[in-house]
Design an enzyme around this catalytic site. Structure first.
Site, PDB file in Angstrom:
ATOM      1  N   TYR A  62      48.276  31.731  56.835  1.00 58.04           N
ATOM      2  CA  TYR A  62      49.526  32.228  57.618  1.00 58.04           C
ATOM      3  C   TYR A  62      50.647  32.162  56.682  1.00 58.04           C
ATOM      4  O   TYR A  62      51.465  32.914  56.511  1.00 58.04           O
ATOM      5  CB  TYR A  62      49.347  31.687  58.897  1.00 58.04           C
ATOM      6  CG  TYR A  62      50.543  32.285  59.944  1.00 58.04           C
ATOM      7  CD1 TYR A  62      50.324  33.441  60.400  1.00 58.04           C
ATOM      8  CD2 TYR A  62      51.585  31.565  60.137  1.00 58.04           C
ATOM      9  CE1 TYR A  62      51.331  34.017  61.506  1.00 58.04           C
ATOM     10  CE2 TYR A  62      52.614  32.176  60.809  1.00 58.04           C
ATOM     11  CZ  TYR A  62      52.487  33.348  61.754  1.00 58.04           C
ATOM     12  OH  TYR A  62      53.363  33.988  62.434  1.00 58.04           O
ATOM     13  N   LYS A  72      53.031  34.719  55.328  1.00 61.56           N
ATOM     14  CA  LYS A  72      54.458  34.844  55.571  1.00 61.56           C
ATOM     15  C   LYS A  72      55.304  34.891  54.568  1.00 61.56           C
ATOM     16  O   LYS A  72      56.465  35.480  54.645  1.00 61.56           O
ATOM     17  CB  LYS A  72      54.741  34.100  56.804  1.00 61.56           C
ATOM     18  CG  LYS A  72      53.874  34.495  58.131  1.00 61.56           C
ATOM     19  CD  LYS A  72      54.085  35.805  58.568  1.00 61.56           C
ATOM     20  CE  LYS A  72      53.932  36.087  59.977  1.00 61.56           C
ATOM     21  NZ  LYS A  72      54.155  37.559  60.249  1.00 61.56           N
TER      22      LYS A  72
HETATM   23  P1  NAP Z   1      50.939  38.255  69.909  1.00 62.39           P
HETATM   24  O1  NAP Z   1      51.465  37.739  71.070  1.00 62.39           O
HETATM   25  O2  NAP Z   1      49.589  37.537  69.309  1.00 62.39           O
HETATM   26  O3  NAP Z   1      50.693  39.796  69.536  1.00 62.39           O
HETATM   27  C1  NAP Z   1      50.582  40.226  68.252  1.00 62.39           C
HETATM   28  C2  NAP Z   1      50.113  41.747  68.478  1.00 62.39           C
HETATM   29  O4  NAP Z   1      49.615  42.344  67.369  1.00 62.39           O
HETATM   30  C3  NAP Z   1      48.723  41.844  69.545  1.00 62.39           C
HETATM   31  O5  NAP Z   1      49.261  43.003  70.475  1.00 62.39           O
HETATM   32  C4  NAP Z   1      47.770  42.268  68.483  1.00 62.39           C
HETATM   33  O6  NAP Z   1      46.926  42.945  69.285  1.00 62.39           O
HETATM   34  C5  NAP Z   1      48.477  43.111  67.561  1.00 62.39           C
HETATM   35  N1  NAP Z   1      47.456  42.926  66.454  1.00 62.39           N
HETATM   36  C6  NAP Z   1      46.839  42.093  65.735  1.00 62.39           C
HETATM   37  N2  NAP Z   1      46.234  42.412  64.583  1.00 62.39           N
HETATM   38  C7  NAP Z   1      46.331  44.027  64.567  1.00 62.39           C
HETATM   39  C8  NAP Z   1      46.025  44.956  63.797  1.00 62.39           C
HETATM   40  N3  NAP Z   1      45.125  44.583  62.758  1.00 62.39           N
HETATM   41  N4  NAP Z   1      46.598  46.147  63.863  1.00 62.39           N
HETATM   42  C9  NAP Z   1      47.526  46.438  65.214  1.00 62.39           C
HETATM   43  N5  NAP Z   1      48.029  45.497  65.815  1.00 62.39           N
HETATM   44  C10 NAP Z   1      47.162  44.260  65.736  1.00 62.39           C
HETATM   45  O7  NAP Z   1      52.002  37.755  68.666  1.00 62.39           O
HETATM   46  P2  NAP Z   1      53.598  37.313  68.578  1.00 62.39           P
HETATM   47  O8  NAP Z   1      53.773  36.079  68.982  1.00 62.39           O
HETATM   48  O9  NAP Z   1      54.123  38.565  69.414  1.00 62.39           O
HETATM   49  O10 NAP Z   1      54.228  37.669  66.876  1.00 62.39           O
HETATM   50  C11 NAP Z   1      54.332  38.830  66.517  1.00 62.39           C
HETATM   51  C12 NAP Z   1      54.754  38.571  65.026  1.00 62.39           C
HETATM   52  O11 NAP Z   1      55.612  37.735  64.923  1.00 62.39           O
HETATM   53  C13 NAP Z   1      53.711  38.355  64.335  1.00 62.39           C
HETATM   54  O12 NAP Z   1      53.680  38.871  63.030  1.00 62.39           O
HETATM   55  C14 NAP Z   1      53.655  36.803  64.079  1.00 62.39           C
HETATM   56  O13 NAP Z   1      53.210  36.131  63.064  1.00 62.39           O
HETATM   57  C15 NAP Z   1      55.360  36.797  64.076  1.00 62.39           C
HETATM   58  N6  NAP Z   1      55.730  35.252  64.618  1.00 62.39           N
HETATM   59  C16 NAP Z   1      55.561  34.837  65.863  1.00 62.39           C
HETATM   60  C17 NAP Z   1      56.073  33.519  66.127  1.00 62.39           C
HETATM   61  C18 NAP Z   1      55.934  32.957  67.340  1.00 62.39           C
HETATM   62  O14 NAP Z   1      56.434  31.836  67.856  1.00 62.39           O
HETATM   63  N7  NAP Z   1      55.095  33.621  68.555  1.00 62.39           N
HETATM   64  C19 NAP Z   1      56.878  32.872  65.284  1.00 62.39           C
HETATM   65  C20 NAP Z   1      56.988  33.458  64.059  1.00 62.39           C
HETATM   66  C21 NAP Z   1      56.507  34.524  63.855  1.00 62.39           C
HETATM   67  P3  NAP Z   1      45.599  42.401  70.173  1.00 62.39           P
HETATM   68  O15 NAP Z   1      46.266  42.070  71.306  1.00 62.39           O
HETATM   69  O16 NAP Z   1      44.670  43.550  70.335  1.00 62.39           O
HETATM   70  O17 NAP Z   1      45.052  41.378  69.270  1.00 62.39           O
END
Ligand code: NAP
Length: 251
Positions: free
Chosen positions: A152, A156
């Protein structure tokens, strides 16, 4: 006359992506709520429509080249030619290096890096044609290194190089490309981290807050606000930047 611009947000069925989709719709964009499962995006579309906005749920695996091409064509036809792209779809497959499988590595690269590349390549033609565009890639504080996240963190950090390169290539067409790098945001992703390390989500939040200068965890709306800035009309001279949104400086 005001032009309605079309934005695509990937991984928009929940978490940060859903907040970004709703925020961009409130800011006047027609929004494609793109996620693996089209049905999962429908509640977000309904919320946007109930608030008076325009949106379309689109099922697409961002790592699948023909599916990306078809989804972007469908969005252009049904919602409008896209000139905003938020590459937000993401997964984690955390493990210490010695336990990380090649499949864990590939899965993470496939969604974050290949997915952002395929989406950006499919959408850039519309942006160049319009002489205006905004791409925002979701990086992470993990790009700076994080235990258990070799895959990851590499993805990133890779997205930051991708962001800067697209900013250089696309700038002359009126397209800006930036990255938002969130710290700890309360979503299913961080809840899954708590589960993996064997603590309750409440405990993980409490432990994390102790290390965050603003003394709270981040919420999806915090990230949506930063994305909305990069996407805004007035941010046209801001490109190739990485904005850490983490409640304090990153070390
Ligand atoms: P999340 O709640 O896990 O949501 C991710 C979404 O992406 C889900 O709806 C998932 O679908 C979808 N997804 C996964 N694989 C996919 C694919 N191949 N094609 C299309 N959609 C796909 O994640 P989040 O926490 O909101 O994170 C969103 C972004 O922010 C990510 O890039 C993550 O790495 C980044 N981020 C998050 C955090 C944090 O603290 N949460 C921190 C830094 C960066 P499914 O539900 O069907 O799996």
């Amino acid at each position: 006359m005001t032009i309605t611009r079309t934005a695509i947000v990937t991984g928009a069925a929940r978490g940060i992506g859903a907040a970004v989709a709703k925020r961009l719709a409130a800011d006047g964009f027609a929004v494609a709520v793109a996620d693996l499962d089209e049905a999962a995006g429908k509640p977000v579309v309904e919320e946007i429509e109930n608030a008076g906005g325009r949106a379309l749920a689109v099922g697409v695996d961002v790592g699948d080249e023909p599916a990306v091409r078809a989804a972007v064509e469908r969005i252009a036809g049904e919602l409008g030619e896209p000139t905003v792209l938020v590459n937000n779809a993401g997964i984690i497959r955390d493990n210490l290096l010695f336990k990380m499988t090649a499949d864990d590595w590939d899965a993470v690269m496939n969604v974050h890096l290949r997915g952002s590349f395929l989406m950006a390549r499919a959408v850039q033609g519309y942006m160049v044609k319009a002489g205006w565009g905004r791409i925002v890639n979701l990086s992470s504080t993990s790009a700076l290194g994080n235990r258990g996240q070799a895959n990851y963190a590499a993805a990133k950090a890779g997205l930051q190089g991708f962001t800067k390169t697209l900013a250089i290539e696309l700038g002359k067409f009126g397209v800006t490309v930036n990255a938002v790098a969130p710290g700890f945001i309360e979503t299913d992703m961080t809840a899954a981290t708590a589960e993996r390390i064997g603590v309750s989500f409440e405990q993980l939040k409490k432990d994390t807050v102790a290390r965050i200068p603003v003394a709270r965890t981040g919420l999806p709306a915090d990230i949506a606000h930063a994305v909305a800035f990069f996407v805004s009309e007035g941010a046209g001279f801001v490109s190739g930047q990485v904005l850490y949104v983490a409640g304090g400086p990153t070390v």
